[in-house]
Design a protein around this motif. Structure first.
Motif, PDB file in Angstrom:
ATOM      1  N   MET A  18     110.774  -8.680  84.720  1.00 31.63           N
ATOM      2  CA  MET A  18     110.205  -9.422  83.601  1.00 31.63           C
ATOM      3  C   MET A  18     110.444  -8.660  82.302  1.00 31.63           C
ATOM      4  O   MET A  18     110.312  -7.444  82.261  1.00 31.63           O
ATOM      5  N   ASN A  19     110.762  -9.406  81.259  1.00 27.60           N
ATOM      6  CA  ASN A  19     110.976  -8.801  79.955  1.00 27.60           C
ATOM      7  C   ASN A  19     109.648  -8.373  79.360  1.00 27.60           C
ATOM      8  O   ASN A  19     108.725  -9.175  79.204  1.00 27.60           O
ATOM      9  N   ASN A  20     109.512  -7.096  79.029  1.00 28.03           N
ATOM     10  CA  ASN A  20     108.261  -6.581  78.476  1.00 28.03           C
ATOM     11  C   ASN A  20     108.180  -6.737  76.976  1.00 28.03           C
ATOM     12  O   ASN A  20     107.235  -6.282  76.338  1.00 28.03           O
ATOM     13  N   ASN A  21     109.199  -7.399  76.370  1.00 30.78           N
ATOM     14  CA  ASN A  21     109.204  -7.647  74.938  1.00 30.78           C
ATOM     15  C   ASN A  21     109.040  -6.376  74.117  1.00 30.78           C
ATOM     16  O   ASN A  21     108.329  -6.353  73.122  1.00 30.78           O
ATOM     17  N   PHE A  22     109.630  -5.293  74.563  1.00 27.47           N
ATOM     18  CA  PHE A  22     109.645  -4.076  73.767  1.00 27.47           C
ATOM     19  C   PHE A  22     110.389  -4.373  72.472  1.00 27.47           C
ATOM     20  O   PHE A  22     111.304  -5.187  72.439  1.00 27.47           O
ATOM     21  N   LYS A  23     110.024  -3.707  71.414  1.00 24.64           N
ATOM     22  CA  LYS A  23     110.710  -3.919  70.141  1.00 24.64           C
ATOM     23  C   LYS A  23     111.957  -3.061  70.084  1.00 24.64           C
ATOM     24  O   LYS A  23     112.039  -2.090  69.347  1.00 24.64           O
ATOM     25  N   THR A  24     112.926  -3.468  70.896  1.00 25.54           N
ATOM     26  CA  THR A  24     114.190  -2.745  70.982  1.00 25.54           C
ATOM     27  C   THR A  24     115.337  -3.712  70.770  1.00 25.54           C
ATOM     28  O   THR A  24     115.372  -4.791  71.365  1.00 25.54           O
ATOM     29  N   ILE A  25     116.276  -3.329  69.921  1.00 27.37           N
ATOM     30  CA  ILE A  25     117.526  -4.065  69.776  1.00 27.37           C
ATOM     31  C   ILE A  25     118.612  -3.242  70.462  1.00 27.37           C
ATOM     32  O   ILE A  25     118.810  -2.071  70.148  1.00 27.37           O
ATOM     33  N   LEU A  26     119.279  -3.855  71.397  1.00 25.79           N
ATOM     34  CA  LEU A  26     120.307  -3.183  72.183  1.00 25.79           C
ATOM     35  C   LEU A  26     121.687  -3.610  71.691  1.00 25.79           C
ATOM     36  O   LEU A  26     121.979  -4.808  71.608  1.00 25.79           O
ATOM     37  N   LEU A  27     122.524  -2.640  71.361  1.00 24.18           N
ATOM     38  CA  LEU A  27     123.897  -2.902  70.932  1.00 24.18           C
ATOM     39  C   LEU A  27     124.840  -2.669  72.100  1.00 24.18           C
ATOM     40  O   LEU A  27     124.728  -1.667  72.809  1.00 24.18           O
ATOM     41  N   THR A  28     125.778  -3.574  72.279  1.00 27.31           N
ATOM     42  CA  THR A  28     126.709  -3.461  73.395  1.00 27.31           C
ATOM     43  C   THR A  28     128.067  -4.032  73.006  1.00 27.31           C
ATOM     44  O   THR A  28     128.244  -4.529  71.899  1.00 27.31           O
ATOM     45  N   GLY A  29     129.022  -3.950  73.921  1.00 26.17           N
ATOM     46  CA  GLY A  29     130.317  -4.592  73.725  1.00 26.17           C
ATOM     47  C   GLY A  29     131.414  -3.708  73.178  1.00 26.17           C
ATOM     48  O   GLY A  29     132.588  -4.058  73.281  1.00 26.17           O
ATOM     49  N   THR A  30     131.067  -2.578  72.591  1.00 28.42           N
ATOM     50  CA  THR A  30     132.084  -1.697  72.009  1.00 28.42           C
ATOM     51  C   THR A  30     132.597  -0.697  73.043  1.00 28.42           C
ATOM     52  O   THR A  30     131.952  -0.437  74.049  1.00 28.42           O
ATOM     53  N   PHE A  31     133.766  -0.110  72.755  1.00 30.08           N
ATOM     54  CA  PHE A  31     134.361   0.902  73.625  1.00 30.08           C
ATOM     55  C   PHE A  31     133.627   2.227  73.444  1.00 30.08           C
ATOM     56  O   PHE A  31     132.942   2.713  74.326  1.00 30.08           O
ATOM     57  N   SER A  32     133.741   2.822  72.267  1.00 29.66           N
ATOM     58  CA  SER A  32     132.984   4.012  71.886  1.00 29.66           C
ATOM     59  C   SER A  32     133.355   4.364  70.456  1.00 29.66           C
ATOM     60  O   SER A  32     134.252   3.762  69.866  1.00 29.66           O
ATOM     61  N   SER A  33     132.696   5.362  69.912  1.00 29.38           N
ATOM     62  CA  SER A  33     132.994   5.803  68.551  1.00 29.38           C
ATOM     63  C   SER A  33     134.343   6.503  68.463  1.00 29.38           C
ATOM     64  O   SER A  33     134.806   6.825  67.365  1.00 29.38           O
ATOM     65  N   LEU A  34     134.983   6.759  69.613  1.00 26.91           N
ATOM     66  CA  LEU A  34     136.351   7.285  69.600  1.00 26.91           C
ATOM     67  C   LEU A  34     137.302   6.279  68.947  1.00 26.91           C
ATOM     68  O   LEU A  34     138.318   6.659  68.366  1.00 26.91           O
ATOM     69  N   ASN A  35     136.982   5.009  69.074  1.00 29.62           N
ATOM     70  CA  ASN A  35     137.698   3.953  68.375  1.00 29.62           C
ATOM     71  C   ASN A  35     137.016   3.765  67.027  1.00 29.62           C
ATOM     72  O   ASN A  35     135.857   3.350  66.960  1.00 29.62           O
ATOM     73  N   LYS A  36     137.689   4.071  65.933  1.00 27.62           N
ATOM     74  CA  LYS A  36     137.028   4.088  64.630  1.00 27.62           C
ATOM     75  C   LYS A  36     136.635   2.697  64.148  1.00 27.62           C
ATOM     76  O   LYS A  36     135.722   2.549  63.340  1.00 27.62           O
ATOM     77  N   GLY A  37     137.328   1.664  64.650  1.00 23.95           N
ATOM     78  CA  GLY A  37     136.881   0.311  64.348  1.00 23.95           C
ATOM     79  C   GLY A  37     135.535   0.039  64.994  1.00 23.95           C
ATOM     80  O   GLY A  37     134.626  -0.525  64.371  1.00 23.95           O
TER      81      GLY A  37
END
Length: 214
Positions: free
Chosen positions: A1-20
């Motif tokens: 169950m979603n606990n509705n924490f106030k968290t925004i999760l970022l995803t989808g990127t490779f890593s900061s090794l890719n400067k874009g």
């Protein structure tokens, strides 16, 4: 169950090794900190030690994702699904489930140009979100074409809360899936720049397609 924490999760990127990717990640983090200071930020990372060093000046928690180890991830997703979310073999599943919102920063990798497996593996993360009723958003540079893509990926795209794009070419691909999109300038334009390449330089030199979005 979603606990509705106030968290925004970022995803989808490779890593900061890719400067874009680094530009997308940093812009998103800084904008969230400014406009939504009540939210904490977490980043799903393929290389946590690298990204942790890159963003040590920001208040962000780096979480390891195993989505690139696709056979393992598929087994974990299957078990999570058939046990009705009771068995979470990967710690990131709990992070995804407990997020308030998820923003996918996949850039231009939701496309057949990168083969079937790249968008598919990224969609599995959002599938976990969907199972837990967590709203997710796409903030992409472009999306498509999808002619050779799995229907599963198209379903994940269709069920997104909103799709934001930086260019209009993707519209002809997305129109076959959903009309839930808007075209904006690349969020990386919000990064601070020096005087030589500041905001006025960008406005004076961008194409007419983007000028109205400013």
């Amino acid at each position: 169950m979603n606990n509705n924490f106030k968290t925004i999760l970022l995803t989808g990127t490779f890593s900061s090794l890719n400067k874009g990717d680094a530009a997308l990640q940093r812009t998103a983090m800084e904008e969230i900190n400014i406009k939504f200071p009540e939210y904490s930020i977490k980043l799903l990372s393929n290389f946590p030690s690298v990204d942790k060093t890159e963003y040590e000046d920001l208040d962000v928690e780096i979480v390891k994702t195993y989505r690139r180890v696709l056979p393992v991830y598929l087994v974990a997703v299957f078990i999570y699904k058939v046990t009705f979310k009771k068995v979470s073999l990967l710690p990131e599943f709990n992070v995804i489930a407990n997020a308030k919102k998820i923003i996918d920063l996949s850039g231009d990798t939701y496309s057949d140009h990168f083969g079937k497996l790249v968008p598919f593996s990224k969609s599995l993360i959002l599938y976990i979100a969907m199972l837990n009723n967590v709203k997710y958003y796409f903030c992409s540079q472009s999306m498509g074409p999808f002619d050779k893509q799995f229907n599963f990926v198209k379903k994940i795209i269709k069920n997104g809360e909103k799709i934001l794009l930086r260019e209009t070419q993707s519209v002809k691909y997305l129109d076959k899936i959903t009309d839930n999109y808007d075209v904006f300038t690349d969020i990386a334009f919000n990064l601070p720049t020096d005087s030589e390449f500041g905001e006025q330089y960008v406005i004076n030199n961008i194409s007419s397609n983007y000028e109205s979005n400013f």
